[in-house]
Design an enzyme around this catalytic site. Structure first.
Site: not given
Length: 256
Positions: A6, A9-10, A100, A107, A109-110
């Site tokens: 996963d 951004n961090t 959608y 994203g 991750d979503r």
């Protein structure tokens, strides 16, 4: 064994699964400038040092929201694991109906979080709250319809914005404050961050229950690095830190 990554951004969070059991989790700071060799050697090393054999990894799945690192990551896995990884994205089999207009905007991750949540709680109306660099709130119906949701600034971004955008406000530790009414600048910022975020999440959950799920109470799952500090606030029915990794694993199963 299955390796899941996963890429946020961090941080990059990794998970190693053996016989459907998550046997290893690890973290590494996301560094966009890392070469494929640095990434590959790190992954081999962390797996080996925890008593596992990288040669036994059969499949690799990746959820990444950092496009600039994807090429180095893909090359690392090809070179050091002799495998092509599956990247979570619109177009692969997800087991979801993505409601959608442009699913490519969602994203990774979503998507992975929604896949993981449905695998844990099938046939259930779900709200998924992922508290990482950004805070995302997503709705999935009992019929596996991914409806979308909301994106808020994450707690760390909010701290940085206050510290960098003002002359006198300091950067603070992200914790549940001892007092709602702060008696120092640090306490006041911590109170604003914590209870402001909690209030926003409660409001979204209530509005989604009323307007999206027609009054039926959904099951609310929290995940992400900051979800645990809200554990005693009763925002969530369940906290599952590894939910995105579970979603990546499930996607690998669906795309054999």
């Amino acid at each position: 064994m299955i390796l899941t990554l996963d890429v946020g951004n961090t941080q990059i969070t990794g998970g190693l699964f053996e016989d459907d059991k998550l046997v290893l989790q690890f973290r590494r700071t996301t560094a966009i400038g890392n070469s494929s060799d640095e990434i590959g050697l790190f992954l081999r090393s962390v797996i080996r040092e925890n008593g596992f054999h990288w040669q036994k990894i059969e499949r690799i799945g990746i959820c990444s929201v950092v496009p600039s690192i994807n090429y180095s990551l893909s090359r690392a896995l090809t070179k050091y694991f002799n495998q092509d990884a599956l990247f979570i994205q619109a177009g692969i089999k997800t087991g979801l109906k993505l409601k959608y207009p442009n699913p490519k905007e969602i994203g990774a991750d979503r998507i992975a979080g929604a896949i993981g949540a449905v695998s844990l709680h099938p046939n259930t109306n779900l709200i998924i709250i992922d508290m990482g660099t950004a805070t995302t709130i997503d709705c999935v119906t009992e019929n596996k319809e991914y409806l979308g949701g909301a994106i808020l600034s994450g707690l760390k971004i909010s701290v940085e914005a206050l510290a960098n955008g003002t002359a006198k406000l300091p950067s603070v530790e992200i914790v549940r404050p001892d007092h709602i009414c702060g008696t120092s600048t640090v306490e006041a910022i911590q109170s604003g961050l914590y209870y402001g975020t909690a209030g926003a999440l409660k409001e979204f959950s209530w509005l989604y229950q009323k307007n999206i799920f027609k009054g039926q109470k959904p099951f609310i799952i929290g995940t992400g690095g900051f979800s645990r500090i809200f554990e005693e606030y009763n925002l969530f029915n369940e906290i599952c830190p590894e939910m995105v990794l579970l979603g990546v694993k499930k996607a690998l199963e669906l795309n054999k």
